[in-house]
Scaffold this active site. Sequence first.
Site, PDB file in Angstrom:
ATOM      1  N   THR A   1      17.801  50.045  52.622  1.00 50.74           N
ATOM      2  CA  THR A   1      17.176  48.725  52.677  1.00 50.74           C
ATOM      3  C   THR A   1      15.673  48.828  52.467  1.00 50.74           C
ATOM      4  O   THR A   1      15.044  47.886  51.977  1.00 50.74           O
ATOM      5  CB  THR A   1      17.496  48.052  54.020  1.00 50.74           C
ATOM      6  OG1 THR A   1      18.912  48.051  54.212  1.00 50.74           O
ATOM      7  CG2 THR A   1      16.992  46.620  54.064  1.00 50.74           C
TER       8      THR A   1
ATOM      9  N   TYR B   1      26.148  60.289  43.841  1.00 48.22           N
ATOM     10  CA  TYR B   1      26.191  60.624  42.412  1.00 48.22           C
ATOM     11  C   TYR B   1      26.762  62.012  42.138  1.00 48.22           C
ATOM     12  O   TYR B   1      27.586  62.179  41.247  1.00 48.22           O
ATOM     13  CB  TYR B   1      24.801  60.501  41.750  1.00 48.22           C
ATOM     14  CG  TYR B   1      24.884  60.589  40.239  1.00 48.22           C
ATOM     15  CD1 TYR B   1      25.332  59.511  39.494  1.00 48.22           C
ATOM     16  CD2 TYR B   1      24.534  61.758  39.571  1.00 48.22           C
ATOM     17  CE1 TYR B   1      25.450  59.599  38.113  1.00 48.22           C
ATOM     18  CE2 TYR B   1      24.649  61.857  38.196  1.00 48.22           C
ATOM     19  CZ  TYR B   1      25.100  60.771  37.470  1.00 48.22           C
ATOM     20  OH  TYR B   1      25.212  60.868  36.110  1.00 48.22           O
TER      21      TYR B   1
ATOM     22  N   LYS C   1      26.279  56.639  61.004  1.00 46.34           N
ATOM     23  CA  LYS C   1      26.197  55.247  60.580  1.00 46.34           C
ATOM     24  C   LYS C   1      27.377  55.036  59.650  1.00 46.34           C
ATOM     25  O   LYS C   1      27.407  55.545  58.524  1.00 46.34           O
ATOM     26  CB  LYS C   1      24.875  54.947  59.867  1.00 46.34           C
ATOM     27  CG  LYS C   1      24.782  53.507  59.355  1.00 46.34           C
ATOM     28  CD  LYS C   1      23.489  53.256  58.593  1.00 46.34           C
ATOM     29  CE  LYS C   1      23.463  51.824  58.039  1.00 46.34           C
ATOM     30  NZ  LYS C   1      22.224  51.566  57.249  1.00 46.34           N
TER      31      LYS C   1
END
Length: 298
Positions: free
Chosen positions: A44, A106, A160
């Site tokens: 974020t 990725y 998380k």
Amino acid sequence: MFKGSMVALITPFSDGAVDEDNFCKFVEWQINEGSEGLVPAGTTGESPTLSHEEHMKVVELCVKQTAGRVPVIAGTGSNCTREAVEFAKHAKAAGADAQLSVVPYYNKPTQAGMIAHYTAIHDATDLPIIIYNIPGRSVVDMTVETMAQLAKLSNIVGVKDATAALDRPMQTRLTCGPDFSILSGEDATTLALLAQSGDGCISVTANVAPRLLSDMHKAWRAGNLQKAGQINELLMPLHSALFCESNPGPVKYAASQMGLASSEARLPITEIAEASKRQVEAAMKHVRLWHATRTAAE
């Protein structure tokens, strides 16, 4: 150690540069509004498009402004293990209380590659590590079994969890033990995660509604399930609206409408579409943030 309503901080920009003064004011406002932990330089906070110098400066500013009042969990993740180690060492030196390190994106590492990645970070510094498991951005998903193996390392202290899989928190609790911090990475499923043995949330919505989310977590911990449920229901349209486009575009727009920061983001994140702006505005009015938080910011 890590529980309750924590915020994945936006990084304010002004004419392309990090707005350091506004960032510090925003940190102060978050603490005053009840946020129980701060997470700078995460997704974020646009960590992928911060330079290394900017990334480190944002962490330093957050630690200094917070001055030990609430935990600072510095974003240190990278899909390059060596780079993640460098960020981890810097976060430790800057005085952060812990680090949030995302599963490498990725590269698509195997479970064995994830274990090697986090073991290298663990061995490089004693700063506590919270694993950030977000398959939607990383493409790969750390299994509960892999997490349980990593939880045996002394400084890997929590996760998380942004899988939105509501059986995952209980599975994690059973395999990783009672002291492992289980934090939601999906605002819309936070209350359900708490019911499934979770401890808190690292929230996007808390950028603009920190008081409500703090109140929800405190109500849950006090056993006031009715109040926690009412706040959760009130916030649900806002949770949805803030992900109507790629994060952090919508939440930065919301923050701009509340006078907290500009809506400026770094490419390839662009200003959200007009239809998205209307959706965010409607959700903010539903939660009654529009006027009240503007006044508080002033």
